[in-house]
Design a protein around this motif. Sequence first.
Motif, PDB file in Angstrom:
ATOM      1  N   MET A   1      11.410  43.868  36.249  1.00 12.03           N
ATOM      2  CA  MET A   1      12.169  43.214  35.190  1.00 12.03           C
ATOM      3  C   MET A   1      13.654  43.542  35.310  1.00 12.03           C
ATOM      4  SD  MET A   1      11.874  43.764  31.127  1.00 12.03           S
ATOM      5  CE  MET A   1      13.477  43.478  30.430  1.00 12.03           C
ATOM      6  N   LYS A   2      14.472  42.538  35.121  1.00 13.61           N
ATOM      7  CA  LYS A   2      15.925  42.768  35.208  1.00 13.61           C
ATOM      8  C   LYS A   2      16.431  43.414  33.920  1.00 13.61           C
ATOM      9  CE  LYS A   2      16.712  39.906  38.948  1.00 13.61           C
ATOM     10  NZ  LYS A   2      15.611  40.524  39.735  1.00 13.61           N
ATOM     11  N   LYS A   3      17.009  44.608  34.057  1.00 14.06           N
ATOM     12  CA  LYS A   3      17.536  45.294  32.872  1.00 14.06           C
ATOM     13  C   LYS A   3      18.981  44.894  32.610  1.00 14.06           C
ATOM     14  CE  LYS A   3      14.700  47.575  30.631  1.00 14.06           C
ATOM     15  NZ  LYS A   3      14.456  47.347  29.237  1.00 14.06           N
ATOM     16  N   ILE A   4      19.707  44.677  33.700  1.00 15.77           N
ATOM     17  CA  ILE A   4      21.124  44.321  33.550  1.00 15.77           C
ATOM     18  C   ILE A   4      21.412  43.109  34.425  1.00 15.77           C
ATOM     19  CG2 ILE A   4      23.514  45.074  33.964  1.00 15.77           C
ATOM     20  CD1 ILE A   4      22.552  47.935  33.583  1.00 15.77           C
ATOM     21  N   ILE A   5      22.041  42.118  33.845  1.00 13.29           N
ATOM     22  CA  ILE A   5      22.509  40.981  34.641  1.00 13.29           C
ATOM     23  C   ILE A   5      24.000  40.816  34.378  1.00 13.29           C
ATOM     24  CG2 ILE A   5      22.324  38.492  35.049  1.00 13.29           C
ATOM     25  CD1 ILE A   5      19.424  38.725  33.954  1.00 13.29           C
ATOM     26  N   VAL A   6      24.792  40.956  35.416  1.00 12.86           N
ATOM     27  CA  VAL A   6      26.230  40.723  35.291  1.00 12.86           C
ATOM     28  C   VAL A   6      26.546  39.491  36.111  1.00 12.86           C
ATOM     29  CG1 VAL A   6      28.530  41.653  35.759  1.00 12.86           C
ATOM     30  CG2 VAL A   6      26.701  43.170  34.982  1.00 12.86           C
ATOM     31  N   ASP A   7      27.156  38.503  35.467  1.00 16.97           N
ATOM     32  CA  ASP A   7      27.354  37.229  36.144  1.00 16.97           C
ATOM     33  C   ASP A   7      28.817  36.800  36.040  1.00 16.97           C
ATOM     34  OD1 ASP A   7      27.070  34.772  37.294  1.00 16.97           O
ATOM     35  OD2 ASP A   7      26.130  33.824  35.535  1.00 16.97           O
ATOM     36  N   SER A   8      29.499  36.788  37.157  1.00 17.27           N
ATOM     37  CA  SER A   8      30.920  36.369  37.264  1.00 17.27           C
ATOM     38  C   SER A   8      31.792  37.002  36.184  1.00 17.27           C
ATOM     39  CB  SER A   8      31.073  34.858  37.147  1.00 17.27           C
ATOM     40  OG  SER A   8      30.011  34.202  37.754  1.00 17.27           O
ATOM     41  N   LEU A   9      31.646  38.307  36.006  1.00 18.10           N
ATOM     42  CA  LEU A   9      32.411  38.997  34.966  1.00 18.10           C
ATOM     43  C   LEU A   9      33.874  39.141  35.371  1.00 18.10           C
ATOM     44  CD1 LEU A   9      32.624  40.708  32.359  1.00 18.10           C
ATOM     45  CD2 LEU A   9      31.938  42.683  33.732  1.00 18.10           C
ATOM     46  N   LYS A  10      34.742  38.687  34.458  1.00 22.58           N
ATOM     47  CA  LYS A  10      36.191  38.838  34.681  1.00 22.58           C
ATOM     48  C   LYS A  10      36.759  39.526  33.450  1.00 22.58           C
ATOM     49  CE  LYS A  10      37.466  34.751  37.387  1.00 22.58           C
ATOM     50  NZ  LYS A  10      36.724  33.531  37.022  1.00 22.58           N
ATOM     51  N   TYR A  11      37.700  40.448  33.678  1.00 20.12           N
ATOM     52  CA  TYR A  11      38.293  41.104  32.514  1.00 20.12           C
ATOM     53  C   TYR A  11      39.712  41.575  32.813  1.00 20.12           C
ATOM     54  CZ  TYR A  11      39.314  44.326  28.787  1.00 20.12           C
ATOM     55  OH  TYR A  11      39.934  44.961  27.738  1.00 20.12           O
ATOM     56  N   LYS A  12      40.591  41.376  31.840  1.00 24.33           N
ATOM     57  CA  LYS A  12      41.896  42.060  31.935  1.00 24.33           C
ATOM     58  C   LYS A  12      42.258  42.685  30.596  1.00 24.33           C
ATOM     59  CE  LYS A  12      44.991  38.016  31.474  1.00 24.33           C
ATOM     60  NZ  LYS A  12      45.854  38.463  30.359  1.00 24.33           N
ATOM     61  N   TYR A  13      42.870  43.874  30.666  1.00 24.96           N
ATOM     62  CA  TYR A  13      43.254  44.589  29.453  1.00 24.96           C
ATOM     63  C   TYR A  13      44.385  43.847  28.752  1.00 24.96           C
ATOM     64  CZ  TYR A  13      40.386  48.556  30.845  1.00 24.96           C
ATOM     65  OH  TYR A  13      39.328  49.353  31.170  1.00 24.96           O
ATOM     66  N   PRO A  14      44.470  43.970  27.414  1.00 22.87           N
ATOM     67  CA  PRO A  14      45.550  43.293  26.701  1.00 22.87           C
ATOM     68  C   PRO A  14      46.915  43.753  27.218  1.00 22.87           C
ATOM     69  CG  PRO A  14      44.327  44.775  25.219  1.00 22.87           C
ATOM     70  CD  PRO A  14      43.601  44.727  26.511  1.00 22.87           C
ATOM     71  N   GLY A  15      47.833  42.817  27.334  1.00 22.06           N
ATOM     72  CA  GLY A  15      49.181  43.155  27.762  1.00 22.06           C
ATOM     73  C   GLY A  15      49.325  43.420  29.251  1.00 22.06           C
ATOM     74  N   THR A  16      48.291  43.136  30.044  1.00 15.23           N
ATOM     75  CA  THR A  16      48.410  43.309  31.492  1.00 15.23           C
ATOM     76  C   THR A  16      48.178  41.960  32.181  1.00 15.23           C
ATOM     77  OG1 THR A  16      46.061  43.796  31.780  1.00 15.23           O
ATOM     78  CG2 THR A  16      47.510  45.664  31.410  1.00 15.23           C
ATOM     79  N   ASP A  17      48.597  41.868  33.439  1.00 13.22           N
ATOM     80  CA  ASP A  17      48.453  40.604  34.167  1.00 13.22           C
ATOM     81  C   ASP A  17      47.338  40.642  35.196  1.00 13.22           C
ATOM     82  OD1 ASP A  17      50.570  39.440  32.775  1.00 13.22           O
ATOM     83  OD2 ASP A  17      52.033  40.408  34.110  1.00 13.22           O
TER      84      ASP A  17
END
Lengths: 201, 254, 280
Positions: C1-17
Motif C-alpha cells: 500500500m502506498k503510504k506517501i504519494i508526492v506528485d509534481s510538488l513545487k514550493y517556494k518560500y514567501p518573499g523568495t524567487d
Amino acid sequence: MNKQKSMWSLRLSTAALVLIPVAIGINYIGKTIASALKLPLWIDSLGTILASMLAGPIVGGLAGIINNIIYGFTQDPISTVYAITSLFIGIVVGALSYTGWLKSFGKACILGLIVGLVAAIVSTPLNIIFWGGQTGNVWGDALLAVMLKEGYPVWLASFFDSVVVDIPDKFVSVLICYFIFKGLPNNVKNLYRGGQKIEEL
Amino acid sequence: MKMTLYVAKNSIVHKSDPITKLTYCLVAAIVPYIIPNHLFAFVIMLLSISLLLLGKVFRKMIPIYILSLFLLITIVIIQGIFHPDNVTPLFMLGPITFYQEGLLIASLLIIRIINMLSAFGVVILTTQPDDLIEALVKKGMSPRIGYVIGSVLQIIPQMSSMVGTIMDAQRSRGLETEGKLSTRIKAFIPLIGPVIMNSLIATRERSIALEIRGFNSKRKKTFLRDEKEFLFGKPYQLLLILCFIGAIIWRIFQ
Amino acid sequence: MKKIIVDSLKYKYPGTDNLALNDISFEVEEGEIIGIVGKNGSGKTSLSLSLTGLIPHFFGGGYGGKVLVDGLEVRNSTVTEISERVGYVFDNPFSQMTAAKYTVYEEVAFGLENMGLPREEIKKRVDWSLQLLDLESIKEKYPFDLSGGQMQRVAIAGVIAMKPQILVLDEPTSQLDPEGSEEVFQVIQSLAQEGITILIVEHKLEKIAKFCDKILLLHEGQLIDFNHPQEVFSRDDLKDYGIMPPVFTRVCRALDIKNPLTGHYPVTLEEVTQLVKNHE
C-alpha cells in the motif's frame, strides 16, 4: 504580497502565542540587566514593546496584561495593579507600529514619547486610588512631595510624578526595541503577523 | 526551575478550590477600595491574614510584605506631611510636622495594601500554579492561554540563567559593566541583544513543535492529571461574588 | 500500500524567487525506511515540512502539485489533522519541548491532551511510547534537565504517542554527541519494527546506508535519484551533489570491489564483511 490580517483579529497564530512567554521573559531580563548595571530606569517592558511591534496590538496587550498578572501571582502582588498600564502600552505600540510609526528614527522617537505619556496617563489614577499618588520612584515621589507642598492638586502632582518616571523610561525602551526590531531578519518579522497566504504555482 | 512561591503544607486552605481562592483574592483585595471605611478594611485584612495562618504560610508572607515596605513608608511621609487636606498637627519628628488628616488617609491606604498583599498570598502560597491554570482552563479559559501562562513560568528561569551565562561571557571578553553611567548604558545592548535574538528565533521552532502536537486542535482538550477533589467549590464562589455585588450596591446607595 | 504519494510538488518560500522544491515526484510503500540526502539548501528540510503540512500551512508561499499522506491530501488538510498521521521530529531537542510541562510523562502526554483522548487512553499510549523509547526510568524527570539524546527521545516519544503511521525525522542527531546519536538511531530501528513508515534526513550516511530501504537524493530542489542505497551510493556523479559516499563504499570503489550479487559497491560494514568471508 501577504494579505495582512486585520491587526485587531483575535485569531492568533501559534507563533504569536509562543511570542508572549518570550516577551514576558524579555521584560524580566531587561529589568534584571538594568538593575545589575544600576541604570536609573526600570526598562521592564522591552518584551511587551517588541511583541507589540512584531505581532500587533492584541498580542502586545495580552503580553502586557499576562506579564503583570504573572508577576503579581509569583513575585510581587503590587505589580498586578499595573496590568492595565501594560495593556495600554501593548495596544498603543502595536497599533502605531502597524500603521507606519516604525518607518523612521524620528517617528520612533515620537512613538516613544507617546507611549510614555499614555503610560503616565493610565498609571496616574491607579497610583492615586491605590497608594495616594506615589510611583515608588524616589525622584518622582520627591517631585510629588514638592508639588503637594506648593499646593498643587493631588491628581496633577501625581501625574507629574508618573511623567518624570514613565516618559524617559518608555522613550528609551521604545528606542532600544526600535533598533532591535530593525536588526531582525525578515523571516522573523513576518513570522508573527499571521495570515500566511498560499499562492498556486 | 519553577517560578512559584507555593509552599507545600497540609492545610484546609491548600485543599480548597483554586478558583474559590482566586475569587476570594480578587473580591477581598477590591472591596475595601469600594467601601472606604477603616474598620471594614481592617476586618477584611484580619480575615486575609487568618487565612494565611490557617494555611500555615504566614511566615512565608513576610518577605512579600518587606518588598512593599518602601511603598508603605513613602505613603506615611507623603500623606502625613504633604497631603493638601492636612490642618491638624498630630506630632513632630524633629522639624517635621505630621498631620492627623494625612495620617488617617495613610492608615487606610496601608491597611488596604496589607490586605491586598495577604489576599494574594492566600492564592500564591497555597496553590500550585498548574492546579490554578488547569482549573481556569476547565472553567472555560482558552487552553492556548493556559499554555502561555504555564510556559512563562518555565521560560523566565531559563532566560535568566541564559543572561547569567552571557553576562559572564561578555565580561570575560572585556565588556565594562561598571563605572560611568554612559559605560553602563553602552553595556546594555551587548548583554540583552543575543538573548533576545536567540529567543525570538527559537519561537519559530517551538511553534512548529506545538503545531505538530495538535496545539490548534478544535477538539475539546482532555487532561492527563487526575481530577483533584477540592473543598469549598462553586457555592462559595457564588457567595463571594454576591458579597462583591453587595459592596457595589452599598456604595451606589450610600 | 502506498503510504506517501508526492506528485509534481513545487514550493517556494514567501518573499523568495527560487523554487525550494522543483517538481518532485515519488511514492513510499508502507513500512519502508527512506533516507533523504543532499547538501545544505538542496530542499531536504522543505520536503520534510511539506509531508507534515507545515508547508504550506505554517510557512505560506507558492505551492503546486500534490502530496498525499496516508490518503490525506496535505494541501486541503490542517496541520492538526495531518499530525495524527505524520509525526515530525527535527534537530533541536530543546525547542521541541513544550516548556509547559514538568515531567517527561506529562510532556509526552501533551499532544494526546490536545487530541482530546480519554485519560485512560492517554496513560496507555504514554506508557507504550515511554517503553518503546526506553524512557521509563526517567519519566518523572524535568525535561530540561535531560541530556540532548534523552531529550530528543522524549521529543520522539511525544510524537509517537499520537500513533502516526508515518514519521519524518529531520537531522534528528545533528545536535547530539555520538552517544546521544546512537540512542536515537537505535530507537528509529525499533520504531521501524513497529511498522511505522520512516523518512529520515541525515548526514551520517554510514548509518542510513545500514537501515534504509531506499535513498532519496535531492539537489537544488530537484529529485536526482530515488533508489536502493547501493545504487545511489555507487553513482559516479555523487560528488557533484556534494555527497560523500559511506566510507566502505569509498574504500571498495578505490579497490574496485563490487558485490557480485548486485553489481554495485557495497555500502555497509556487514556487506563488506560478507564479501570478504565469501572470498575466503
